[in-house]
Design a protein around this motif. Sequence first.
Motif, short mmCIF file in Angstrom:
data_model
loop_
_atom_site.label_atom_id
_atom_site.label_comp_id
_atom_site.label_asym_id
_atom_site.label_seq_id
_atom_site.Cartn_x
_atom_site.Cartn_y
_atom_site.Cartn_z
N VAL A 14 0.86 -1.18 0.00
CA VAL A 14 0.00 0.00 0.00
C VAL A 14 0.89 1.24 0.00
CG1 VAL A 14 -1.79 1.30 1.20
CG2 VAL A 14 -1.82 -1.21 1.25
N ALA A 15 0.83 1.99 -1.08
CA ALA A 15 1.58 3.24 -1.18
C ALA A 15 0.67 4.37 -0.71
CB ALA A 15 2.03 3.49 -2.62
N VAL A 16 1.03 5.00 0.39
CA VAL A 16 0.21 6.09 0.93
C VAL A 16 0.82 7.41 0.51
CG1 VAL A 16 -0.85 7.06 3.00
CG2 VAL A 16 -0.33 4.62 2.90
N THR A 17 -0.01 8.32 -0.01
CA THR A 17 0.51 9.59 -0.51
C THR A 17 -0.39 10.75 -0.14
OG1 THR A 17 1.42 10.68 -2.47
CG2 THR A 17 -0.63 9.45 -2.77
N GLY A 18 0.18 11.94 -0.22
CA GLY A 18 -0.53 13.17 0.11
C GLY A 18 0.46 14.30 0.22
N VAL A 19 -0.03 15.52 0.42
CA VAL A 19 0.84 16.67 0.61
C VAL A 19 0.38 17.45 1.83
CG1 VAL A 19 1.45 16.89 -1.83
CG2 VAL A 19 -0.57 18.08 -0.94
N GLY A 20 1.28 18.26 2.36
CA GLY A 20 0.94 19.08 3.52
C GLY A 20 0.58 18.25 4.74
N SER B 162 -9.38 18.45 -0.08
CA SER B 162 -10.03 19.13 -1.20
C SER B 162 -10.15 18.23 -2.42
CB SER B 162 -9.23 20.38 -1.60
OG SER B 162 -7.98 20.01 -2.17
N GLY B 163 -9.25 17.25 -2.51
CA GLY B 163 -9.25 16.37 -3.67
C GLY B 163 -8.70 17.03 -4.91
N GLU B 164 -8.05 18.19 -4.72
CA GLU B 164 -7.52 18.93 -5.88
C GLU B 164 -6.06 19.34 -5.65
OE1 GLU B 164 -9.13 19.05 -8.54
OE2 GLU B 164 -11.21 18.68 -7.93
N THR B 165 -5.37 18.67 -4.76
CA THR B 165 -3.96 18.98 -4.51
C THR B 165 -3.07 18.31 -5.56
OG1 THR B 165 -3.80 17.08 -3.01
CG2 THR B 165 -4.37 19.20 -2.03
N GLU B 166 -1.76 18.37 -5.34
CA GLU B 166 -0.80 17.79 -6.29
C GLU B 166 -0.98 16.29 -6.46
OE1 GLU B 166 3.33 19.16 -5.81
OE2 GLU B 166 2.50 20.64 -4.42
N VAL B 167 -1.71 15.67 -5.56
CA VAL B 167 -1.97 14.23 -5.69
C VAL B 167 -2.64 13.94 -7.03
CG1 VAL B 167 -3.27 12.29 -4.73
CG2 VAL B 167 -2.19 13.94 -3.19
N VAL B 168 -3.50 14.86 -7.47
CA VAL B 168 -4.25 14.68 -8.71
C VAL B 168 -3.31 14.51 -9.92
CG1 VAL B 168 -5.90 15.76 -10.29
CG2 VAL B 168 -6.22 15.95 -7.82
N LEU B 169 -2.15 15.16 -9.87
CA LEU B 169 -1.21 15.11 -10.99
C LEU B 169 -0.63 13.72 -11.19
CD1 LEU B 169 0.69 18.48 -10.40
CD2 LEU B 169 -1.25 18.03 -11.93
N ILE C 169 -7.33 4.25 -3.89
CA ILE C 169 -8.33 4.47 -2.84
C ILE C 169 -8.09 5.88 -2.32
CG2 ILE C 169 -9.17 3.78 -0.57
CD1 ILE C 169 -8.08 0.97 -1.14
N SER C 170 -9.10 6.71 -2.32
CA SER C 170 -8.93 8.08 -1.86
C SER C 170 -9.69 8.33 -0.57
CB SER C 170 -9.40 9.07 -2.93
OG SER C 170 -10.77 8.89 -3.22
N VAL C 171 -9.09 9.17 0.27
CA VAL C 171 -9.75 9.67 1.48
C VAL C 171 -9.84 11.18 1.28
CG1 VAL C 171 -9.69 9.87 3.98
CG2 VAL C 171 -8.75 7.83 2.88
N THR C 172 -11.05 11.68 1.10
CA THR C 172 -11.22 13.09 0.75
C THR C 172 -12.50 13.66 1.35
OG1 THR C 172 -11.45 14.62 -1.13
CG2 THR C 172 -12.38 12.41 -1.40
N GLY C 173 -12.54 14.97 1.42
CA GLY C 173 -13.74 15.64 1.91
C GLY C 173 -14.61 16.15 0.79
N ASN C 174 -14.23 15.82 -0.45
CA ASN C 174 -14.98 16.30 -1.61
C ASN C 174 -15.16 15.16 -2.60
OD1 ASN C 174 -16.08 17.60 -3.79
ND2 ASN C 174 -14.36 18.99 -4.14
N ASN C 175 -16.34 14.53 -2.55
CA ASN C 175 -16.57 13.37 -3.41
C ASN C 175 -16.87 13.74 -4.86
OD1 ASN C 175 -19.17 14.31 -3.26
ND2 ASN C 175 -19.99 12.55 -2.13
N LYS C 176 -16.79 15.04 -5.17
CA LYS C 176 -16.97 15.49 -6.55
C LYS C 176 -15.64 15.97 -7.14
CE LYS C 176 -21.44 14.93 -6.28
NZ LYS C 176 -22.11 13.82 -7.00
N SER C 177 -14.59 15.81 -6.37
CA SER C 177 -13.28 16.30 -6.78
C SER C 177 -12.65 15.44 -7.86
CB SER C 177 -12.34 16.35 -5.56
OG SER C 177 -12.12 15.03 -5.06
N SER C 178 -11.57 15.94 -8.44
CA SER C 178 -10.84 15.18 -9.46
C SER C 178 -10.30 13.88 -8.89
CB SER C 178 -9.69 16.03 -10.00
OG SER C 178 -10.16 17.21 -10.60
#
Length: 329
Positions: free
Chosen positions: A53-59, A107-114, A127-136
């Motif tokens: 499991v590769a876990v990723t995110g920023v900030g 936000s679901g719109e950070t650098e992770v999206v790239l 698998i995403s953990v986000t507060g915006n289920n309409k995000s990219s």
Amino acid sequence: MLNGLTEKQPLSDIDYAKKVLLLESEAIKNQIHRIDHHFQKAVDVIFTCSGRVAVTGVGKAGIIGQKISATLASTGTPSYWIHSSEARHGDLGKIVASDIVLALSNSGETEVVLLLPFLKQMGTKIISVTGNNKSSLALHSDVVLDIGNVEEACPLGIAPSSSTTAMLAIGDAIALTIFKKRNLSKEEYAFYHPGGELGRKLLPVEVVMRKGRENPVADEDMPLLDVLGIMTETKGNPGAVSIVDKNNRLTGFFTDGDLRRLLREGTSFLCKTIKEVMTPFPKVINNRCLVEEAYKILRENKIDQIPVVNDFHTPVGIFDVQDLLEVRF
């Protein structure tokens, strides 16, 4: 009022801190009704994963991701942390198709999206953990764990606080649910925690016990004086000796404490064989017993030493409570 923390009458520092904890605790409590089939799918995907499991995110979400990855790894699920920005500069090569990416972004719109186009090209499940289920991020994930619109505990409603607390709780829920499904034994769990106090408790006794030349063994027909000589000459001065029969099976145990008790009644016993004065059928522990369990036996029976036997009841060591003080990791 800003996010429930700014009132007409300024709060004291103590009251404000309590308000912060209240909001963060509510953020966790609100996740309970969000544990549904999406969560089950995430657990199933990770549980059956043949890779890691590769876990990723920023900030701040990235920092939470590091903790989640560590929890997964320590509970039997292979995992590693990868920074979303560094992944775009070569670290993406750490990820293979058989891995699963657990991406955190409120936000679901950070650098992770790239990273998404490249992950999709590799065929890696996301698998995403986000507060915006309409995000990219959500729209391009195989499984979405929506934490909802979490009210931050910051007085400006900006600094990640309640949202990252919610992410951490969801991460723990994932890791520990999978841990439960793996049904690991204490011995298997100990393998991932060889150091510190936890590791000390979960070590098998055979790692700590006195063995080899430090484990005196005497035949039950041997004169007591000869046995005392063995106890004295044994390296480490264990202060105890295991007694065996002709089949090398443990039949008794004799300690310095036994000797002192006998001396209160005179010295005539010194002419006897060890079989006549030993403690017959003593309490024993198996060499695969955990140190934590062995220590409990010593404490409950108010003894300092106990013979260690293998599955054939042959003495293979002596467990002494003092030896725990010498263990170093």
